[in-house]
Design a protein around this motif. Sequence first.
Motif, PDB file in Angstrom:
ATOM      1  N   HIS A  54       0.810  -1.220   0.000  1.00  0.00           N
ATOM      2  CA  HIS A  54       0.000   0.000   0.000  1.00  0.00           C
ATOM      3  C   HIS A  54       0.846   1.275   0.000  1.00  0.00           C
ATOM      4  CE1 HIS A  54      -4.218  -1.322   0.517  1.00  0.00           C
ATOM      5  NE2 HIS A  54      -3.676  -2.407   1.036  1.00  0.00           N
ATOM      6  N   PHE A  55       1.992   1.248   0.694  1.00  0.00           N
ATOM      7  CA  PHE A  55       2.723   2.494   0.929  1.00  0.00           C
ATOM      8  C   PHE A  55       4.173   2.474   0.461  1.00  0.00           C
ATOM      9  CE2 PHE A  55      -0.518   2.039   4.280  1.00  0.00           C
ATOM     10  CZ  PHE A  55      -1.291   3.155   4.003  1.00  0.00           C
ATOM     11  N   LEU A  63       4.146   9.625   5.121  1.00  0.00           N
ATOM     12  CA  LEU A  63       3.624  10.657   4.215  1.00  0.00           C
ATOM     13  C   LEU A  63       2.102  10.558   4.095  1.00  0.00           C
ATOM     14  CD1 LEU A  63       6.311  10.527   1.394  1.00  0.00           C
ATOM     15  CD2 LEU A  63       5.702  12.567   2.715  1.00  0.00           C
ATOM     16  N   ALA A  64       1.596   9.339   3.968  1.00  0.00           N
ATOM     17  CA  ALA A  64       0.148   9.143   3.861  1.00  0.00           C
ATOM     18  C   ALA A  64      -0.551   9.574   5.136  1.00  0.00           C
ATOM     19  CB  ALA A  64      -0.157   7.682   3.551  1.00  0.00           C
ATOM     20  N   LEU A  65       0.044   9.255   6.283  1.00  0.00           N
ATOM     21  CA  LEU A  65      -0.531   9.639   7.566  1.00  0.00           C
ATOM     22  C   LEU A  65      -0.635  11.151   7.689  1.00  0.00           C
ATOM     23  CD1 LEU A  65      -1.341   9.330  10.558  1.00  0.00           C
ATOM     24  CD2 LEU A  65       1.090   9.011  11.088  1.00  0.00           C
ATOM     25  N   GLY A 127      13.613  13.558   4.972  1.00  0.00           N
ATOM     26  CA  GLY A 127      13.586  14.032   3.597  1.00  0.00           C
ATOM     27  C   GLY A 127      14.845  14.784   3.206  1.00  0.00           C
ATOM     28  N   ALA A 128      15.441  15.498   4.167  1.00  0.00           N
ATOM     29  CA  ALA A 128      16.666  16.237   3.881  1.00  0.00           C
ATOM     30  C   ALA A 128      17.832  15.298   3.597  1.00  0.00           C
ATOM     31  CB  ALA A 128      17.011  17.144   5.057  1.00  0.00           C
ATOM     32  N   THR A 135      12.069  14.639  -2.405  1.00  0.00           N
ATOM     33  CA  THR A 135      11.294  15.071  -3.569  1.00  0.00           C
ATOM     34  C   THR A 135       9.796  15.023  -3.282  1.00  0.00           C
ATOM     35  OG1 THR A 135      13.014  14.307  -5.091  1.00  0.00           O
ATOM     36  CG2 THR A 135      10.795  14.582  -5.985  1.00  0.00           C
ATOM     37  N   ARG A 136       9.365  13.943  -2.646  1.00  0.00           N
ATOM     38  CA  ARG A 136       7.936  13.813  -2.324  1.00  0.00           C
ATOM     39  C   ARG A 136       7.524  14.840  -1.274  1.00  0.00           C
ATOM     40  NH1 ARG A 136       6.724   7.575  -1.212  1.00  0.00           N
ATOM     41  NH2 ARG A 136       4.597   8.394  -1.134  1.00  0.00           N
ATOM     42  N   LEU A 137       8.404  15.102  -0.321  1.00  0.00           N
ATOM     43  CA  LEU A 137       8.096  16.081   0.716  1.00  0.00           C
ATOM     44  C   LEU A 137       8.035  17.491   0.129  1.00  0.00           C
ATOM     45  CD1 LEU A 137       7.595  16.635   3.687  1.00  0.00           C
ATOM     46  CD2 LEU A 137      10.066  16.749   4.039  1.00  0.00           C
ATOM     47  N   ALA A 138       8.937  17.788  -0.805  1.00  0.00           N
ATOM     48  CA  ALA A 138       8.913  19.097  -1.454  1.00  0.00           C
ATOM     49  C   ALA A 138       7.596  19.302  -2.207  1.00  0.00           C
ATOM     50  CB  ALA A 138      10.089  19.233  -2.410  1.00  0.00           C
ATOM     51  N   GLN A 139       7.126  18.241  -2.858  1.00  0.00           N
ATOM     52  CA  GLN A 139       5.844  18.330  -3.559  1.00  0.00           C
ATOM     53  C   GLN A 139       4.709  18.581  -2.565  1.00  0.00           C
ATOM     54  OE1 GLN A 139       4.868  14.815  -5.791  1.00  0.00           O
ATOM     55  NE2 GLN A 139       2.903  15.623  -6.501  1.00  0.00           N
ATOM     56  N   ARG A 140       4.777  17.921  -1.409  1.00  0.00           N
ATOM     57  CA  ARG A 140       3.743  18.107  -0.382  1.00  0.00           C
ATOM     58  C   ARG A 140       3.738  19.546   0.133  1.00  0.00           C
ATOM     59  NH1 ARG A 140       3.844  17.641   5.143  1.00  0.00           N
ATOM     60  NH2 ARG A 140       1.823  17.182   6.097  1.00  0.00           N
ATOM     61  N   TYR A 141       4.933  20.084   0.384  1.00  0.00           N
ATOM     62  CA  TYR A 141       5.015  21.471   0.839  1.00  0.00           C
ATOM     63  C   TYR A 141       4.492  22.431  -0.230  1.00  0.00           C
ATOM     64  CZ  TYR A 141       7.591  20.531   5.153  1.00  0.00           C
ATOM     65  OH  TYR A 141       7.952  20.121   6.419  1.00  0.00           O
TER      66      TYR A 141
END
Length: 208
Positions: A54-55, A63-65, A127-128, A135-141
């Motif tokens: 799933h994740f 990230l999903a949480l 993420g750093a 990359t995924r965290l940057a998209q989330r921000y």
Amino acid sequence: MPLPRTPQAQRKSETRSRLIDAAAGLFARKGFHAVSAESVAEAAGRTTGALYSHFGGKEGLLLALLEVWKDRTAEELAAEIEDGIAAGADPADPAVHFGAMWGSLTRPHPDRGEAWLLLETELWLHGARSPLIGTRLAQRYAEIRAQLGEGLADWAEATGTPLARSPEETGALVLGVLLGLAMQHRLEPEAVPDALVVDALSALLARS
């Protein structure tokens, strides 16, 4: 009208929800890095294979949480602001909106406690150090900045208070102030009182 879910889709949705709920409790109590994927799967009554299916792993689950929490918090914020306006608060006053945002970061939540800011910080550190998660965290921000900017642009149009900066830049500034002051507040609440934060954000919006 949406089509009814098939039994297989229902099972997948239930498994996803159980894993997210189990992770929320474990991550909040022990911290992200102290919790294994196996322990999350065991707490959810599912297999580790289901978690990876799933994740993609523990990072994807975190990230999903946080995404689920973000969506729930947005709904709660909207309801809180609407209740405040119904009770007589001035919708043109930015303090009404910023007070609710600040409270969502710093007030213990009935379900989430104080876990959100701690997990957000752990995710940033991870993420750093990891390009994939980064990359995924940057998209989330970017999505959060856009949502903030759109909300502030709607507020500006409704109240006749134009923004001097673009909605995207204003959203970035507001998010930076919220997260930065929340980190300080978490360690020393008396040094960063609620009124100071709301005043700073209101002043930023006026000057932005």
